[in-house]
Design a protein around this motif. Structure first.
Motif, PDB file in Angstrom:
ATOM      1  N   THR A  28       0.809  -1.404   0.142  1.00 55.52           N
ATOM      2  CA  THR A  28      -0.114  -0.078   0.009  1.00 55.52           C
ATOM      3  C   THR A  28       0.808   1.380   0.219  1.00 55.52           C
ATOM      4  O   THR A  28       0.559   2.243  -0.654  1.00 55.52           O
ATOM      5  CB  THR A  28      -0.968  -0.045   1.345  1.00 55.52           C
ATOM      6  N   ALA A  29       1.890   1.397   0.840  1.00 55.50           N
ATOM      7  CA  ALA A  29       2.857   2.479   0.695  1.00 55.50           C
ATOM      8  C   ALA A  29       3.457   2.524  -0.609  1.00 55.50           C
ATOM      9  O   ALA A  29       3.765   3.862  -0.979  1.00 55.50           O
ATOM     10  CB  ALA A  29       3.938   2.199   1.839  1.00 55.50           C
ATOM     11  N   ASP A  30       3.933   1.349  -1.322  1.00 53.91           N
ATOM     12  CA  ASP A  30       4.406   1.584  -2.645  1.00 53.91           C
ATOM     13  C   ASP A  30       3.552   2.422  -3.386  1.00 53.91           C
ATOM     14  O   ASP A  30       4.024   3.328  -4.283  1.00 53.91           O
ATOM     15  CB  ASP A  30       4.686   0.268  -3.211  1.00 53.91           C
ATOM     16  N   PHE A  31       2.114   2.102  -3.459  1.00 55.83           N
ATOM     17  CA  PHE A  31       1.269   2.734  -4.429  1.00 55.83           C
ATOM     18  C   PHE A  31       1.099   4.167  -3.776  1.00 55.83           C
ATOM     19  O   PHE A  31       1.099   5.224  -4.663  1.00 55.83           O
ATOM     20  CB  PHE A  31      -0.095   1.989  -4.106  1.00 55.83           C
ATOM     21  N   ILE A  32       1.016   4.504  -2.687  1.00 55.40           N
ATOM     22  CA  ILE A  32       0.905   5.958  -2.313  1.00 55.40           C
ATOM     23  C   ILE A  32       2.102   6.710  -2.487  1.00 55.40           C
ATOM     24  O   ILE A  32       2.162   7.902  -3.005  1.00 55.40           O
ATOM     25  CB  ILE A  32       0.641   6.006  -0.596  1.00 55.40           C
ATOM     26  N   GLN A  33       3.264   6.268  -2.231  1.00 53.67           N
ATOM     27  CA  GLN A  33       4.498   6.728  -2.551  1.00 53.67           C
ATOM     28  C   GLN A  33       4.743   7.124  -3.955  1.00 53.67           C
ATOM     29  O   GLN A  33       4.995   8.144  -4.571  1.00 53.67           O
ATOM     30  CB  GLN A  33       5.832   5.903  -1.985  1.00 53.67           C
TER      31      GLN A  33
END
Length: 337
Positions: A28-33
């Motif tokens: 999820t953090a990969d997507f947001i980043q």
């Protein structure tokens, strides 16, 4: 530090958490980043929380967020933090614990507050609140101790309903969720669920369509998307693996087909009632069951839904004509302003 860096809004992206949903939190953090990479005027620092609660940078060096709202590195240098994105599924991100710390620090953050997070992460308190708000949910029993007396309630439910879901009350992403149809399976599921939670929910297993709604704040207004649909294989349920594995056999449809105007109207009304009544903030994914008899039950409220390559929330937001980067950037700027 350059003049541009001084003017940028510094966002701290916290992911991981060390719990059972650590890996999907990273995705999820990969997507947001990736989404925020192109946002003008926003500078992002990503840290991963380990199972000890420490923040580690990409080199494994400890970073520390202190009461002066500065993020300190291992070398002693520090930079001010303006906004936090707590991208942690499960504990301590969806449970409200991390949000409570951010409230104490006075830092604005993406997502729901401590109380709403805590209520919605616990499947039992969610049901109590939904009932109080006049929103139907699936028939259930709840067990407060791992004793013979409480287990008898589960066996009675099995005899009455035939097939059950046994769920640890405070786990997300279908962790600690078991489908059972006989007493041997039931006993094993109860023992496993009680290792994950001090409370266990026993729900009637229904033949349903699984519908999901994205509810979020956009330009100051609450948006509720038309429901999408998850179609899991008939021989399984929408487990943690089916939700997040690249080889998932589950099919998702951003817009569910064949629903009546009355059904769409009630799902929208129930979603708004839940979002407002539970005092959610910024975003949620609200999941419904539609039975063969046409009954609609609100199944659960996700205060920080997954945002992987196969997740429904970003797909439904995009289908609504909204750009995720513009959406999150606007929330950040509004909160910092």
């Amino acid at each position: 530090m350059s003049d541009k860096a001084q003017q940028d809004i510094h966002v701290l992206l916290i992911c991981g958490g060390g719990g059972s949903e650590h890996d999907v939190s990273l995705r999820t953090a990969d997507f947001i980043q990736g989404e925020l990479a192109g946002a003008p005027g926003i500078r992002l620092t990503r840290v991963t929380m380990d199972d000890s609660g420490r923040f580690l940078d990409s080199n494994g060096q400890v970073q520390e967020l202190r009461s002066d709202k500065l993020l300190y590195s291992a070398t002693g240098s520090a930079q001010p933090v303006d906004y936090v994105v707590p991208s942690i599924h499960g504990y301590p991100g969806e449970t409200g614990d991390l949000q409570s710390q951010l409230e104490i620090l006075g830092l604005p953050y993406f997502g729901c507050g401590p109380e709403a997070s805590k209520i919605c992460f616990n499947k039992i308190t969610t049901k109590l609140w939904l009932t109080a708000l006049g929103i139907d949910n699936t028939p259930y029993q709840f067990l407060c101790t791992n004793t013979a007396e409480e287990s008898a309630k589960a066996r009675d439910a099995l005899a009455k309903w035939g097939t059950l879901f046994v769920k640890a009350s405070n786990q997300g992403s279908s962790v600690g969720c078991y489908r059972v149809s006989d007493e041997e399976e039931l006993e094993k599921a109860l023992q496993e669920a009680f290792t994950l939670s001090s409370y266990v929910l026993v729900e009637k297993c229904l033949k349903v369509r699984e519908l999901e709604v994205a509810a979020y704040t956009y330009e100051g207004e609450l948006v509720v998307t038309p429901p999408g649909e998850v179609c899991a294989p008939e021989d399984t349920f929408y487990s943690y693996e089916e939700k997040y594995a690249e080889g998932s056999r589950a099919q998702t449809h951003v817009v569910a087909q064949g629903l009546s105007e009355a059904q769409l109207g009630w799902i929208a009304e129930a979603s708004k009632r839940a979002f407002v009544g539970l005092q959610l903030k910024d975003l949620s994914r609200i999941d419904f069951f539609l039975t063969d008899e046409g009954e609609i039950y609100l199944n659960e409220v996700n205060t920080f839904p997954g945002m992987t390559s196969i997740s429904m929330f970003p797909k439904m937001l995009q289908n609504q004509g909204h750009d995720f980067c513009a959406y999150l950037s606007a929330l950040i700027r509004s909160a910092v302003r």
